[in-house]
Design a protein around this motif. Structure first.
Motif, PDB file in Angstrom:
ATOM      1  N   THR A   1       0.840  -1.198   0.000  1.00 31.85           N
ATOM      2  CA  THR A   1       0.000   0.000   0.000  1.00 31.85           C
ATOM      3  C   THR A   1       0.875   1.247   0.000  1.00 31.85           C
ATOM      4  O   THR A   1       2.061   1.200   0.345  1.00 31.85           O
ATOM      5  CB  THR A   1      -0.914   0.028   1.235  1.00 31.85           C
TER       6      THR A   1
ATOM      7  N   ALA B   1      -2.393  10.058  -4.419  1.00 34.90           N
ATOM      8  CA  ALA B   1      -3.737   9.543  -4.139  1.00 34.90           C
ATOM      9  C   ALA B   1      -3.965   9.506  -2.632  1.00 34.90           C
ATOM     10  O   ALA B   1      -3.019   9.464  -1.840  1.00 34.90           O
ATOM     11  CB  ALA B   1      -3.913   8.149  -4.735  1.00 34.90           C
ATOM     12  N   ASN B   2      -5.238   9.540  -2.237  1.00 43.23           N
ATOM     13  CA  ASN B   2      -5.565   9.442  -0.816  1.00 43.23           C
ATOM     14  C   ASN B   2      -5.295   8.048  -0.263  1.00 43.23           C
ATOM     15  O   ASN B   2      -5.068   7.879   0.934  1.00 43.23           O
ATOM     16  CB  ASN B   2      -7.028   9.815  -0.583  1.00 43.23           C
ATOM     17  N   GLY B   3      -5.338   7.065  -1.127  1.00 45.31           N
ATOM     18  CA  GLY B   3      -5.017   5.699  -0.749  1.00 45.31           C
ATOM     19  C   GLY B   3      -4.694   4.890  -1.985  1.00 45.31           C
ATOM     20  O   GLY B   3      -5.188   5.179  -3.081  1.00 45.31           O
ATOM     21  N   SER B   4      -3.860   3.871  -1.834  1.00 46.79           N
ATOM     22  CA  SER B   4      -3.486   3.053  -2.990  1.00 46.79           C
ATOM     23  C   SER B   4      -3.080   1.670  -2.517  1.00 46.79           C
ATOM     24  O   SER B   4      -2.721   1.461  -1.359  1.00 46.79           O
ATOM     25  CB  SER B   4      -2.333   3.695  -3.780  1.00 46.79           C
TER      26      SER B   4
ATOM     27  N   ASP C   1      -6.301   1.897   3.136  1.00 45.28           N
ATOM     28  CA  ASP C   1      -5.149   2.793   3.112  1.00 45.28           C
ATOM     29  C   ASP C   1      -5.571   4.260   3.016  1.00 45.28           C
ATOM     30  O   ASP C   1      -4.859   5.140   3.506  1.00 45.28           O
ATOM     31  CB  ASP C   1      -4.238   2.426   1.935  1.00 45.28           C
ATOM     32  N   SER C   2      -6.719   4.533   2.414  1.00 44.27           N
ATOM     33  CA  SER C   2      -7.180   5.915   2.261  1.00 44.27           C
ATOM     34  C   SER C   2      -7.695   6.505   3.567  1.00 44.27           C
ATOM     35  O   SER C   2      -7.802   7.726   3.691  1.00 44.27           O
ATOM     36  CB  SER C   2      -8.288   5.976   1.207  1.00 44.27           C
TER      37      SER C   2
ATOM     38  N   SER D   1      -5.922   3.058  -7.032  1.00 39.96           N
ATOM     39  CA  SER D   1      -5.767   4.358  -6.377  1.00 39.96           C
ATOM     40  C   SER D   1      -7.142   4.881  -5.985  1.00 39.96           C
ATOM     41  O   SER D   1      -8.107   4.741  -6.741  1.00 39.96           O
ATOM     42  CB  SER D   1      -5.058   5.353  -7.292  1.00 39.96           C
ATOM     43  N   VAL D   2      -7.222   5.476  -4.794  1.00 36.40           N
ATOM     44  CA  VAL D   2      -8.464   6.026  -4.256  1.00 36.40           C
ATOM     45  C   VAL D   2      -8.307   7.528  -4.109  1.00 36.40           C
ATOM     46  O   VAL D   2      -7.324   8.004  -3.509  1.00 36.40           O
ATOM     47  CB  VAL D   2      -8.814   5.392  -2.894  1.00 36.40           C
TER      48      VAL D   2
END
Length: 283
Positions: free
Chosen positions: A46, A52-55, A185-186, A68-69
């Motif tokens: 991650t 990205a905010n999360g990946s 993760d985001s 990706s988020v």
């Protein structure tokens, strides 16, 4: 007259030739075969996409998926009391899509739309639409959208590498698991971590977990399914996709769900271990 080739590097005069035994070709007996009740090893990571905010990044054999988020991001316009949610699943241009011939007509329409688009952006193919819809359906019940009014949450799933013989449902299964990890993760609030399992039933009633290849399907498979669960919410089913050669009876459907739940719990255990290890490494 002894003429020596000065352009060649000669070895010592007492050197001996090394003779190696011929390599035996691999046969079906020497190749490693995955047991039917086990899943393949996977690699998870991650936080690789910094903007990205999360990946999340996942590797399973020849399949590589990146997610990706972005969000929650504020949106303009009228007030909405809960966030909007969308998923886009795409293959990189050089990656072959499984079962591409079935969606050939849709792909031709997509190419025509791309040629007429001034921005040069093609629409999603039929396969991409189908998997995008399944991922969105599976993840939507787990996200607390009411926590983010007047916002949008977008997930972009990219297949970096894939085998042309990969089973379509198997690819959807790993895409859901990778997308769920990217959501974690985001930091977006969720009810549970969604994990899924993919199972194929053979003609004699045996179940094969994580069937990667599509080549044996017609020979041995009578039905298969990928089912997404929220395991910590009484194993609630949040997404199901089934395919079968004929009508799917209740017995086969129940067997598919039970074995899919078994695989999803194994993946959930692996995800939990990864997240705990990540927390310890951060400390």
């Amino acid at each position: 007259m002894n003429v020596q080739d000065r352009r060649r590097l000669l070895g010592p005069p007492n050197a001996r030739l090394l003779v190696f035994g011929s390599r035996q070709p691999e046969t079906a007996d020497t190749q490693t075969v995955k047991p039917a009740d086990e899943i393949r090893p996977m690699f998870l990571k991650t936080g690789l996409i910094t903007n990205a905010n999360g990946s999340a990044y996942l590797e399973v054999d020849n399949t590589i998926i990146s997610v990706s988020v972005f969000g929650p991001r504020p949106i303009r316009g009228s007030f909405i009391d809960r966030a909007s949610f969308a998923v886009e699943f795409k293959f990189l241009p050089y990656v072959s899509q499984p079962m591409e011939a079935i969606f050939e007509c849709h792909n031709e329409a997509s190419k025509a739309a791309a040629s007429s688009n001034l921005n040069g952006r093609s629409s999603l193919t039929g396969i991409e639409h189908k998997i995008s819809s399944f991922i969105e359906t599976s993840l939507l019940p787990s996200i607390l959208l009411e926590k983010y009014p007047k916002s949008s949450i977008d997930i972009f799933v990219t297949v970096i590498a894939n085998d042309a013989q990969t089973n379509l449902l198997n690819l959807a299964n790993w895409a859901v698991n990778c997308s769920s990890l990217a959501l974690v993760d985001s930091g977006i609030e969720c009810k549970d971590v969604v994990t899924s399992g993919h199972v194929r039933l053979t003609a004699n009633g045996n179940a094969i977990l994580d069937p990667a290849s599509n080549s044996e399907r017609k020979a041995e498979g009578v039905a298969e399914a990928v089912v997404s669960f929220m395991n910590y919410h009484n194993n609630e089913i949040v997404g199901i996709w089934t395919e079968s050669e004929g009508a799917l009876d209740e017995t086969n459907l129940s067997s598919l769900i039970e074995h899919s739940k078994k695989m999803s719990r194994q993946i959930r255990a692996a995800v939990n271990s990864y997240m705990l290890e990540s927390v310890h490494n951060d400390d």
